[in-house]
Motif scaffolding. Structure first.
Motif, short mmCIF file in Angstrom:
data_model
loop_
_atom_site.label_atom_id
_atom_site.label_comp_id
_atom_site.label_asym_id
_atom_site.label_seq_id
_atom_site.Cartn_x
_atom_site.Cartn_y
_atom_site.Cartn_z
N ARG A 131 0.84 -1.20 0.00
CA ARG A 131 0.00 0.00 0.00
C ARG A 131 0.87 1.25 0.00
O ARG A 131 1.97 1.26 0.54
CB ARG A 131 -0.89 0.03 1.24
CG ARG A 131 -1.89 -1.08 1.27
CD ARG A 131 -2.77 -0.91 2.47
NE ARG A 131 -3.78 -1.95 2.53
CZ ARG A 131 -4.77 -1.97 3.38
NH1 ARG A 131 -4.89 -1.02 4.27
NH2 ARG A 131 -5.66 -2.94 3.35
N ARG A 132 0.31 2.33 -0.55
CA ARG A 132 1.02 3.61 -0.55
C ARG A 132 1.04 4.17 0.86
O ARG A 132 0.12 3.94 1.64
CB ARG A 132 0.31 4.62 -1.44
CG ARG A 132 0.70 4.47 -2.89
CD ARG A 132 0.19 5.66 -3.67
NE ARG A 132 1.07 6.80 -3.48
CZ ARG A 132 1.81 7.34 -4.42
NH1 ARG A 132 1.78 6.83 -5.63
NH2 ARG A 132 2.58 8.37 -4.18
N ILE A 133 2.09 4.90 1.19
CA ILE A 133 2.14 5.60 2.46
C ILE A 133 2.38 7.09 2.19
O ILE A 133 2.92 7.45 1.14
CB ILE A 133 3.23 5.04 3.41
CG1 ILE A 133 4.62 5.18 2.80
CG2 ILE A 133 2.95 3.59 3.78
CD1 ILE A 133 5.74 4.90 3.78
N ASP A 134 2.00 7.92 3.12
CA ASP A 134 2.18 9.36 3.00
C ASP A 134 3.60 9.69 3.46
O ASP A 134 3.91 9.61 4.65
CB ASP A 134 1.14 10.08 3.85
CG ASP A 134 1.19 11.59 3.71
OD1 ASP A 134 2.02 12.08 2.92
OD2 ASP A 134 0.40 12.27 4.38
N VAL A 135 4.46 10.09 2.52
CA VAL A 135 5.86 10.36 2.87
C VAL A 135 6.02 11.62 3.71
O VAL A 135 7.06 11.83 4.34
CB VAL A 135 6.76 10.44 1.61
CG1 VAL A 135 6.84 9.09 0.92
CG2 VAL A 135 6.28 11.50 0.65
N LYS A 136 5.00 12.45 3.74
CA LYS A 136 5.04 13.65 4.60
C LYS A 136 4.75 13.28 6.05
O LYS A 136 5.17 13.96 6.97
CB LYS A 136 4.02 14.68 4.12
CG LYS A 136 4.34 15.25 2.76
CD LYS A 136 3.24 16.17 2.30
CE LYS A 136 3.51 16.59 0.86
NZ LYS A 136 2.30 17.08 0.21
N LYS A 137 4.02 12.16 6.23
CA LYS A 137 3.60 11.76 7.56
C LYS A 137 4.57 10.76 8.20
O LYS A 137 4.76 10.75 9.41
CB LYS A 137 2.20 11.15 7.47
CG LYS A 137 1.55 10.79 8.77
CD LYS A 137 0.15 10.27 8.52
CE LYS A 137 -0.53 9.85 9.80
NZ LYS A 137 -1.85 9.30 9.57
#
Length: 152
Positions: A131-137
């Motif tokens: 799954r994609r993850i939020d790289v900002k988070k």
């Protein structure tokens, strides 16, 4: 193996029931195209066996027959009023007697690796994710560096 129609499917299940269990199968069996993580299921309230059609088309015939025998174990024990659930002693005993599998093998089409690759910009550690993850988070678990997205 090609996909069977309703009559052929019932005949196959009844033949296996008579051969392996010495009892006839007298209720409904059908393909359920919505099944994803299992080869089949037995619904006691309806006395219905539902089978995953992908196992009939993608796997060899012995895997599909094993799934049918497994569901027939649930069916016959339920009809007889014995323990028909996976944890019950009667069920495990009947599985061994009939040579039925306890679990089915995963489908080849469902075996997916990772879709997304992330690299820590500080320590260069690689993360592979489905799954994609939020790289900002999220940050690197090793050094708390920022993550960068790479295409897989």
């Amino acid at each position: 193996m090609t996909l069977l129609d309703d009559e052929e499917l019932y005949q196959l299940v009844n033949d296996l029931s008579e051969t392996c269990f010495n009892k006839s199968f007298q209720h409904d069996v059908r393909f359920n195209h919505r099944l994803r993580t299992t080869g089949g299921r037995y619904i006691p309230a309806k006395r219905l066996i539902e089978l995953n059609p992908k196992y009939a088309t993608e796997m060899d015939g012995s895997e599909f027959i094993g799934i049918i025998k497994h569901e027939l174990c649930h069916y016959h024990l339920h009809i007889e009023g014995k323990g028909y659930k996976h944890r019950d002693k009667d069920f495990r005993k009947l599985l061994k007697e009939t040579g039925s599998p306890r679990h089915c093998s995963p489908l080849p089409s469902e075996k997916k690796g990772y879709n997304h690759v992330y690299t820590c910009e500080k320590c260069q550690h690689i993360y592979k994710r489905k799954r994609r993850i939020d790289v900002k988070k999220y940050r690197c678990g090793r050094c708390h560096g920022e993550l960068g997205y790479n295409s897989s």
